[in-house]
Write an enzyme that holds these catalytic residues in place. Structure first.
Site, mmCIF file in Angstrom:
data_model
loop_
_atom_site.group_PDB
_atom_site.id
_atom_site.type_symbol
_atom_site.label_atom_id
_atom_site.label_comp_id
_atom_site.label_asym_id
_atom_site.label_seq_id
_atom_site.Cartn_x
_atom_site.Cartn_y
_atom_site.Cartn_z
ATOM 1 N N GLY A 42 13.784 -86.166 40.926
ATOM 2 C CA GLY A 42 13.826 -84.685 41.512
ATOM 3 C C GLY A 42 14.279 -84.938 42.701
ATOM 4 O O GLY A 42 13.929 -85.742 43.563
ATOM 5 N N TYR A 48 5.505 -79.250 40.849
ATOM 6 C CA TYR A 48 6.641 -78.511 41.072
ATOM 7 C C TYR A 48 6.214 -77.020 41.717
ATOM 8 O O TYR A 48 6.948 -76.133 42.183
ATOM 9 C CB TYR A 48 7.572 -78.091 40.016
ATOM 10 C CG TYR A 48 8.229 -79.583 39.539
ATOM 11 C CD1 TYR A 48 8.983 -80.060 40.183
ATOM 12 C CD2 TYR A 48 7.828 -79.794 38.281
ATOM 13 C CE1 TYR A 48 9.485 -81.379 39.983
ATOM 14 C CE2 TYR A 48 8.334 -81.030 37.797
ATOM 15 C CZ TYR A 48 9.374 -81.900 38.562
ATOM 16 O OH TYR A 48 10.075 -83.063 38.333
ATOM 17 N N ARG A 57 13.344 -94.209 40.648
ATOM 18 C CA ARG A 57 11.755 -94.299 41.131
ATOM 19 C C ARG A 57 11.043 -94.529 39.960
ATOM 20 O O ARG A 57 11.335 -94.552 38.747
ATOM 21 C CB ARG A 57 11.497 -92.830 41.241
ATOM 22 C CG ARG A 57 10.276 -92.469 42.383
ATOM 23 C CD ARG A 57 9.516 -90.971 42.303
ATOM 24 N NE ARG A 57 9.156 -90.562 40.658
ATOM 25 C CZ ARG A 57 9.021 -89.498 40.224
ATOM 26 N NH1 ARG A 57 10.298 -88.674 40.812
ATOM 27 N NH2 ARG A 57 8.555 -89.361 39.316
ATOM 28 N N GLU A 72 6.910 -95.831 33.942
ATOM 29 C CA GLU A 72 8.117 -95.358 33.464
ATOM 30 C C GLU A 72 8.998 -95.574 34.677
ATOM 31 O O GLU A 72 8.617 -95.367 36.015
ATOM 32 C CB GLU A 72 8.246 -93.913 32.962
ATOM 33 C CG GLU A 72 7.683 -92.789 34.041
ATOM 34 C CD GLU A 72 8.087 -91.451 33.276
ATOM 35 O OE1 GLU A 72 8.952 -90.819 33.502
ATOM 36 O OE2 GLU A 72 7.016 -90.871 32.644
ATOM 37 N N ASN A 91 12.666 -93.291 36.407
ATOM 38 C CA ASN A 91 13.332 -92.115 36.638
ATOM 39 C C ASN A 91 14.402 -92.834 37.174
ATOM 40 O O ASN A 91 14.645 -93.040 38.422
ATOM 41 C CB ASN A 91 12.665 -91.127 37.325
ATOM 42 C CG ASN A 91 11.470 -90.716 36.735
ATOM 43 O OD1 ASN A 91 11.372 -89.720 35.917
ATOM 44 N ND2 ASN A 91 10.295 -91.241 36.923
ATOM 45 N N ASP A 140 7.091 -95.368 38.646
ATOM 46 C CA ASP A 140 5.875 -94.753 38.333
ATOM 47 C C ASP A 140 4.918 -95.636 37.986
ATOM 48 O O ASP A 140 5.168 -96.409 36.969
ATOM 49 C CB ASP A 140 5.818 -93.557 37.682
ATOM 50 C CG ASP A 140 6.734 -92.302 38.077
ATOM 51 O OD1 ASP A 140 6.920 -92.470 39.367
ATOM 52 O OD2 ASP A 140 6.953 -91.569 37.550
#
Length: 324
Positions: free
Chosen positions: A283, A223, A262, A277, A279, A264
């Site tokens: 984001g 980020y 998404r 995982e 999501n 990962d």
């Protein structure tokens, strides 16, 4: 039935009605969610959609009960927005929304139970053990072996995560993870390439290989840093790329996820893929991965946001029994 993501699915702005973009909330990922939400809001407005910002679930539910919105773009990260609570409330109110339903959201946010589901399906995920609060992390690591990752089981964005290579660092790692609500987990650390695969409706987008300047893709690299490299597609070999995307789709579907999300993955030095995982409300910041993958197939950010909103019209297996 699921609607394929192509140019024919794009509705006129008026068909969406008044849209609430719910963001912020009170999770550890509040600031990221606010950043994502502002970007989504601006993009939808640029497409001519009547979209409005709402901060948190209580304010959203008040507005929905008053009849102010026709549907919801959920960009809350972490607890509340990704654990099935919001989805249950919206189903009860009969309000359509983006992303997974109750079951997919709850399973995906809980990393322990997500991995348990994958294991029952024979899908590859790193060895792990749940760590009850007050449990003996040293005994767990004796069984798993170092190196490991200690993490809160219900957080995202690398919040509370520590990579542990020496036993002397275990207690501090547990102390950090325990600052966050929910269960803890100790997971075998897979050394190799970090990849992510985005799902958009029925479409699996090209993978992205993440190459941070530092040792790991941590919160700063995600980020803040401007020097993280994103390589898309993530794998040069077409067959390996197809295999990775198929695994991501299978993992997403196994958790009853829908709409968009998404997955990962770690790819070890032997070329084996390991699921980490899913999501369900990824984001949408300037550093985020779903927009980067979409851009490589010619979908600009504002169009991507509309395509995600399109999925709120879907009737998917993940929504079976729900009101949306």
């Amino acid at each position: 039935m699921n609607r394929p993501v192509d140019d024919t699915t794009l509705r006129s702005p008026g068909e969406f009605g008044r849209v609430a973009v719910v963001m912020g909330g009170n999770s550890a990922e509040r600031e990221v969610s606010l950043d994502s939400g502002r970007n989504v809001l601006d993009a939808l407005k640029a497409r001519g959609i009547d979209a409005h910002a709402i901060d948190g679930i209580p304010a959203l539910l008040d507005a929905l009960r008053a009849g102010h919105f026709a549907r919801v773009f959920n960009i809350l990260h972490g607890g509340g927005g990704e654990n099935g609570q919001l989805q249950g409330a919206l189903d009860a109110l009969g309000v359509p929304y983006t992303g997974s339903g109750i079951l997919g959201s709850a399973l995906s946010l809980d990393k322990i139970r997500a991995k348990q589901v994958w294991l029952t399906r024979g899908l590859p995920t790193p060895r792990f053990e749940p760590l009850p609060r007050g449990g003996d992390v040293h005994a767990v690591v004796k069984r798993l072996g170092l190196p490991v990752i200690v993490k809160p089981a219900w957080e995202g964005s690398s919040v509370g995560i520590t990579r542990v290579f020496e036993e002397a660092d275990l207690d501090a790692a547990v102390e950090l993870a325990a600052r966050y609500p929910g269960d803890l987990m100790v997971e075998q650390l897979i050394e190799g390439d970090e990849l992510t695969v985005s799902i958009l409706g029925d479409r699996v987008l090209p993978s992205i290989r993440i190459v941070p300047k530092g040792a790991y893709y941590d919160y700063h690299a995600k980020y803040v840093a401007e020097d993280t490299q994103y390589i898309c597609p993530g794998l040069d070999d077409a067959e390996a790329e197809a295999e990775l995307r198929a695994l991501a789709r299978t993992a997403f579907d196994a958790l009853a996820c829908g709409g968009w999300g998404r997955v990962d993955v770690m790819r070890d030095r032997q070329g084996r893929n390991w699921l980490l995982e899913v999501n369900t409300a990824p984001g949408m910041t300037a550093h985020s991965l779903v927009p980067k993958a979409a851009a490589t197939v010619g979908i600009p950010f504002d169009e991507l946001c509309q395509r995600i909103l399109e999925t709120s019209f879907d009737s998917t297996p993940a929504r079976a029994g729900g009101g949306a």
